[in-house]
Scaffold this active site. Structure first.
Site, PDB file in Angstrom:
ATOM      1  N   ASP A   8       0.476  -0.858   0.051  1.00 26.26           N
ATOM      2  CA  ASP A   8      -0.186  -0.204   0.004  1.00 26.26           C
ATOM      3  C   ASP A   8       0.826   1.220  -0.111  1.00 26.26           C
ATOM      4  OD1 ASP A   8      -2.579   1.689   0.320  1.00 26.26           O
ATOM      5  OD2 ASP A   8      -1.675   1.946   3.082  1.00 26.26           O
ATOM      6  N   ASP A  10       0.021   5.553   0.225  1.00 26.61           N
ATOM      7  CA  ASP A  10      -0.573   6.036   1.744  1.00 26.61           C
ATOM      8  C   ASP A  10      -0.724   5.300   3.562  1.00 26.61           C
ATOM      9  OD1 ASP A  10      -2.217   8.131   0.267  1.00 26.61           O
ATOM     10  OD2 ASP A  10      -2.771   6.642  -0.772  1.00 26.61           O
ATOM     11  N   ASP A 166      -1.942  -0.385   5.886  1.00 26.36           N
ATOM     12  CA  ASP A 166      -2.150  -0.108   6.803  1.00 26.36           C
ATOM     13  C   ASP A 166      -3.533  -0.303   7.406  1.00 26.36           C
ATOM     14  OD1 ASP A 166      -2.166   1.737   4.893  1.00 26.36           O
ATOM     15  OD2 ASP A 166      -3.450   3.359   6.539  1.00 26.36           O
TER      16      ASP A 166
END
Length: 219
Positions: A8, A10, A166
């Site tokens: 990922d 961001d 996240d």
């Protein structure tokens, strides 16, 4: 060691949260929509923008598209003002994994060009060799398509991959694709949400990923 890491962006690679929150607030004002708390907005990070805005406010596809276009216009100004740093130890760890022969890729709900621009600005484009943006797939996270499309590009299988993110969207995407998953706690999701999503491993520091016995995970 797994052959490929699907990362990922961001909240995992880069600390975009301040820029995203600021841009969302300005966009809601510009569109004359009610404001929302930082936590409410942050809970949508990981979704494509056109899906995130309807989570905050009921709206049809036309208004969601207008919000998305407005957000993108504002984002450039906010990014120029605030800037986006990488999280600690990301650069060094990615280079270590690359030196061990791991293929490094990005699967993001950000646009392909935006992600590519950031990767280039961080001077990671020599080691990050493939990017999937929101427009590159028909089904975004938590659907497995970003992962399966990445694996197909390299001729690899789910057993060859580890997905790192996240938020629960990232973990569910990886699990839905049958991959090993690692959650990072310093981004936009909570440790509890990563646990509930079924992450195989959870780290507080990106550097810890290089220490995990990734090759020993079994699905």
């Amino acid at each position: 060691m797994k052959k490929i890491a699907i990362l990922d962006f961001d909240g995992t690679i880069a600390d975009t949260r301040p820029v995203i929150l600021n841009t969302f607030h300005r966009t809601l004002d510009a569109m004359h929509l009610p404001q929302h708390t930082d936590d409410e907005i942050a809970a949508t990070i990981g979704l494509p923008l056109v899906e995130a805005f309807p989570v905050l406010e009921p709206m049809d596809e036309r208004l969601a598209a207008e919000c998305t276009a407005t957000y993108r216009r504002i984002f450039h100004d906010v990014n120029a003002q605030i800037g986006v740093p990488m999280f600690p130890n990301v650069d060094e760890t990615l280079r270590l994994l690359h030196s061990r022969g791991m293929i490094l890729t990005i699967a993001t709900s950000r646009s392909h060009q935006s992600a590519a621009d950031f990767i280039s600005s961080f001077a990671l484009d020599d080691i990050v060799t493939f990017i999937i943006g929101f427009e590159d797939v028909s089904h975004a996270k938590p659907h497995p398509e970003p992962v399966s499309k990445t694996l197909g590009h390299f001729g690899l299988t789910a057993d060859d991959a580890v997905v790192v993110g996240d938020t629960h969207f990232d973990i569910l995407m990886g699990r839905n694709a049958g991959c090993t998953t690692i959650g990072v706690t310093y981004g936009n999701g909570s440790r509890q949400s990563l646990v509930e999503a079924g992450a195989d491993g959870i780290v507080d520091d990106f550097a810890d990923i290089a220490c995990l016995p990734i090759s020993n995970y079994s699905k």
